[in-house]
Write a protein that holds these residues in place. Sequence first.
Motif, PDB file in Angstrom:
ATOM      1  N   LEU A  61       0.812  -1.213   0.000  1.00  0.00           N
ATOM      2  CA  LEU A  61       0.000   0.000   0.000  1.00  0.00           C
ATOM      3  C   LEU A  61       0.850   1.270   0.000  1.00  0.00           C
ATOM      4  CD1 LEU A  61      -2.710  -1.089   2.532  1.00  0.00           C
ATOM      5  CD2 LEU A  61      -3.085  -0.529   0.150  1.00  0.00           C
ATOM      6  N   LEU A  63       2.625   2.306   2.532  1.00  0.00           N
ATOM      7  CA  LEU A  63       2.724   2.891   3.870  1.00  0.00           C
ATOM      8  C   LEU A  63       4.116   2.642   4.455  1.00  0.00           C
ATOM      9  CD1 LEU A  63      -0.727   1.714   5.240  1.00  0.00           C
ATOM     10  CD2 LEU A  63      -0.115   4.012   4.502  1.00  0.00           C
ATOM     11  N   PRO A  78      -5.665   1.906  -3.993  1.00  0.00           N
ATOM     12  CA  PRO A  78      -5.879   0.626  -3.324  1.00  0.00           C
ATOM     13  C   PRO A  78      -6.339   0.875  -1.892  1.00  0.00           C
ATOM     14  CG  PRO A  78      -3.548   1.102  -3.446  1.00  0.00           C
ATOM     15  CD  PRO A  78      -4.232   2.166  -4.229  1.00  0.00           C
ATOM     16  N   GLN A  79      -7.245   0.063  -1.409  1.00  0.00           N
ATOM     17  CA  GLN A  79      -7.794   0.273  -0.073  1.00  0.00           C
ATOM     18  C   GLN A  79      -7.468  -0.905   0.827  1.00  0.00           C
ATOM     19  OE1 GLN A  79      -9.422   3.128   1.053  1.00  0.00           O
ATOM     20  NE2 GLN A  79      -8.500   3.802  -0.867  1.00  0.00           N
ATOM     21  N   PHE A  82      -9.465  -3.782   7.616  1.00  0.00           N
ATOM     22  CA  PHE A  82      -8.676  -4.219   8.768  1.00  0.00           C
ATOM     23  C   PHE A  82      -9.372  -5.316   9.554  1.00  0.00           C
ATOM     24  CE2 PHE A  82      -7.495   0.077   7.765  1.00  0.00           C
ATOM     25  CZ  PHE A  82      -6.129   0.085   7.899  1.00  0.00           C
ATOM     26  N   PRO A 102     -14.598   9.547   1.780  1.00  0.00           N
ATOM     27  CA  PRO A 102     -13.921   9.263   0.501  1.00  0.00           C
ATOM     28  C   PRO A 102     -14.483  10.095  -0.648  1.00  0.00           C
ATOM     29  CG  PRO A 102     -15.128   7.340   1.310  1.00  0.00           C
ATOM     30  CD  PRO A 102     -15.117   8.331   2.402  1.00  0.00           C
ATOM     31  N   LEU A 105     -13.074  13.595  -0.440  1.00  0.00           N
ATOM     32  CA  LEU A 105     -11.690  13.597  -0.886  1.00  0.00           C
ATOM     33  C   LEU A 105     -11.582  13.405  -2.401  1.00  0.00           C
ATOM     34  CD1 LEU A 105     -10.176  11.549   2.040  1.00  0.00           C
ATOM     35  CD2 LEU A 105      -9.650  13.917   1.484  1.00  0.00           C
ATOM     36  N   ALA A 151     -16.911   1.870   2.715  1.00  0.00           N
ATOM     37  CA  ALA A 151     -16.004   3.019   2.612  1.00  0.00           C
ATOM     38  C   ALA A 151     -14.925   2.756   1.568  1.00  0.00           C
ATOM     39  CB  ALA A 151     -15.364   3.310   3.965  1.00  0.00           C
ATOM     40  N   ALA A 152     -14.390   1.517   1.580  1.00  0.00           N
ATOM     41  CA  ALA A 152     -13.377   1.161   0.595  1.00  0.00           C
ATOM     42  C   ALA A 152     -13.969   1.214  -0.814  1.00  0.00           C
ATOM     43  CB  ALA A 152     -12.831  -0.236   0.878  1.00  0.00           C
ATOM     44  N   CYS A 155     -14.210   4.472  -2.716  1.00  0.00           N
ATOM     45  CA  CYS A 155     -12.974   5.000  -3.313  1.00  0.00           C
ATOM     46  C   CYS A 155     -12.784   4.440  -4.710  1.00  0.00           C
ATOM     47  CB  CYS A 155     -11.768   4.633  -2.457  1.00  0.00           C
ATOM     48  SG  CYS A 155     -11.819   5.317  -0.818  1.00  0.00           S
TER      49      CYS A 155
ATOM     50  N   ASN B 160      -6.110   2.620  13.167  1.00  0.00           N
ATOM     51  CA  ASN B 160      -6.357   2.222  11.788  1.00  0.00           C
ATOM     52  C   ASN B 160      -7.188   3.235  11.012  1.00  0.00           C
ATOM     53  OD1 ASN B 160      -4.902  -0.113  11.937  1.00  0.00           O
ATOM     54  ND2 ASN B 160      -6.627  -1.368  12.571  1.00  0.00           N
ATOM     55  N   ARG B 166      -5.704   7.995   5.263  1.00  0.00           N
ATOM     56  CA  ARG B 166      -4.552   8.287   4.407  1.00  0.00           C
ATOM     57  C   ARG B 166      -4.684   7.543   3.086  1.00  0.00           C
ATOM     58  NH1 ARG B 166      -0.034   7.562   7.721  1.00  0.00           N
ATOM     59  NH2 ARG B 166      -0.533   9.654   8.419  1.00  0.00           N
ATOM     60  N   LEU B 167      -5.146   6.276   3.149  1.00  0.00           N
ATOM     61  CA  LEU B 167      -5.314   5.502   1.921  1.00  0.00           C
ATOM     62  C   LEU B 167      -6.388   6.100   1.024  1.00  0.00           C
ATOM     63  CD1 LEU B 167      -5.052   1.869   3.266  1.00  0.00           C
ATOM     64  CD2 LEU B 167      -3.428   3.054   1.799  1.00  0.00           C
ATOM     65  N   MET B 168      -7.363   6.765   1.654  1.00  0.00           N
ATOM     66  CA  MET B 168      -8.408   7.403   0.855  1.00  0.00           C
ATOM     67  C   MET B 168      -7.887   8.677   0.208  1.00  0.00           C
ATOM     68  SD  MET B 168     -11.632   7.010   3.345  1.00  0.00           S
ATOM     69  CE  MET B 168     -12.279   5.400   3.755  1.00  0.00           C
ATOM     70  N   GLY B 169      -6.711   9.101   0.615  1.00  0.00           N
ATOM     71  CA  GLY B 169      -6.098  10.266  -0.023  1.00  0.00           C
ATOM     72  C   GLY B 169      -6.125  11.531   0.809  1.00  0.00           C
ATOM     73  N   ALA B 170      -6.414  11.420   2.116  1.00  0.00           N
ATOM     74  CA  ALA B 170      -6.424  12.606   2.964  1.00  0.00           C
ATOM     75  C   ALA B 170      -4.990  13.057   3.251  1.00  0.00           C
ATOM     76  CB  ALA B 170      -7.156  12.314   4.266  1.00  0.00           C
ATOM     77  N   ARG B 174      -5.539  17.602   6.794  1.00  0.00           N
ATOM     78  CA  ARG B 174      -6.908  17.107   6.917  1.00  0.00           C
ATOM     79  C   ARG B 174      -6.995  16.011   7.990  1.00  0.00           C
ATOM     80  NH1 ARG B 174     -11.565  17.777   4.394  1.00  0.00           N
ATOM     81  NH2 ARG B 174     -13.102  16.125   4.652  1.00  0.00           N
TER      82      ARG B 174
END
Lengths: 245, 264
Positions: A61, A63, A78-79, A82, A102, A105, A151-152, A155, B160, B166-170, B174
């Motif tokens: 991802l 990160l 990519p989402q 968890f 999302p 954003l 939510a995923a 996106c 999490n 962050r993965l959503m692009g924030a 923000r």
Amino acid sequence: MSERVLEVKDLCAGYTTTGVFGGKKYNEVIRNVSFHIDRGEILGLVGESGTGKSTLAKTVLGLLKPASGEVKNYTKAPQMIFQDPLSSLNPSFTIERILEEPLILRGVSSKAERVEKVKTAAKQVKLGSELLMAKPSELSGGQRQRVSIAAALLCEPGLIIADEPVSALDVTIEAQILDLLSELRREHGISFLFISHDLNVIYKICDRVIVMKDGRIVEEGVTRELFASPKQKYTKDLLNAAMEV
Amino acid sequence: MRKNPGLFFGLIIFGLLIAGIVTAYFWTPYDPEAFVASALEPPSLGHIFGTDDFGRDIFSRVMKGAGTTLAVGTFTIVIGALAGLFAGAVTGYFGGVFDEIIMRVNDAITAFPSILLALVIISLLGPEKTSNLVIALGVAFIPSYARVSRTAFLREKNQNYVTAARLMGAGNFRILSVHILPNTVSVLLPALTIGFNNAVLAEASMSYLGIGVSPVDPSLGFMLKASQSYLFSAPWYAVSTGLTVVLMVLSVGLIGDGLKKKGR
């Protein structure tokens, strides 16, 4: 030849810790890992805890920076889903607000349009619209996991990494969530990297499986074949352990 | 109300105090600066809190003085909390060298007792203006807010939902302001009310030492100092003034606790 969504080549990754006196220590977790995922494919990733499954997810991802090797991601946004859905949902937001984020954003500026899309997504994951005004803490585990999937989904990802998405849920809810994921794959062509330590779950949902041990891939193959005739001793042990339960 | 009596009573007491303070801007029973009766008269229907050593009406002076004290307390936490929140959020969230530097400066400031630090700042700025007292107290209160908010942001940033955002692009800003900040309120709000109370008490002690608000404005702290000499001959002076400080601190404390409970 189907379309690649993710290609990982000779990936090494790990964590660097800084000691009290500023000395840096690199602890390698992922060692020379290569694999790929095709469009609409669910790739299972099995292994004991501590073998670097979650670290691999983080690296894929972006990160965590790879130490060497490369991660080629051909999809956008990519989402991740968890294991503990409660901690992945902002506790001070309502479900509607979480699902709106999302869209905000992505630049959907009209509130009415966002609410409309949120409702559609909730319907897709079979989440009752009366729950949209609730806070995450008021939902059950299964409902929370549906929220994070919705939510995923909002996106519009090409790839979702699901890190033990059902291991905190009981068996009936688990089956529903697995059905939901398969359905999303079918209808939206989303690919999954499905991380689990539970071989039964992997068997139910995955097309192919990679088996990881101590940061390396020890075996990979089409799920049915791999389960029917495991080649490596480690995979056999895993399967035997799963049978006994 | 029944579920949260603390918040309810806190709001009522605070509301009454505010009503009195606002009224004092337009009307007080007597001119707070005028000598309206003989000195140190005990409470009576005419002067319900009695009169002070100059024969001024204590009730009118408390009304006026509470406003000064409230303003000092409020602006002190505005300065202290805003700067502290900013420093804490940035250090807690980003970490690294920046964190080390700011927190070591913070430690250095904490090493001085806050009243002593405020004294130093006042003597640098000059004691003649009330605004200097506010600045001094505000600066002295920054480290404690910085510490509290740093811990809160540090704890939240590894959750999490932050990763998901962050993965959503924030972006970082923000994530800090929209995602993490609302989740730190339950920690920061009580710190804010405790801070307010400390500021009110600090104003009282600074004025008590004679370096607080300028003597022209009546303030509760200044009045407490004056009342000390007559503690036995005219106890109503100290009691009425002290009780007002207690009520102010108590009501804000109750509101803070109540909001914390409500947030859960």
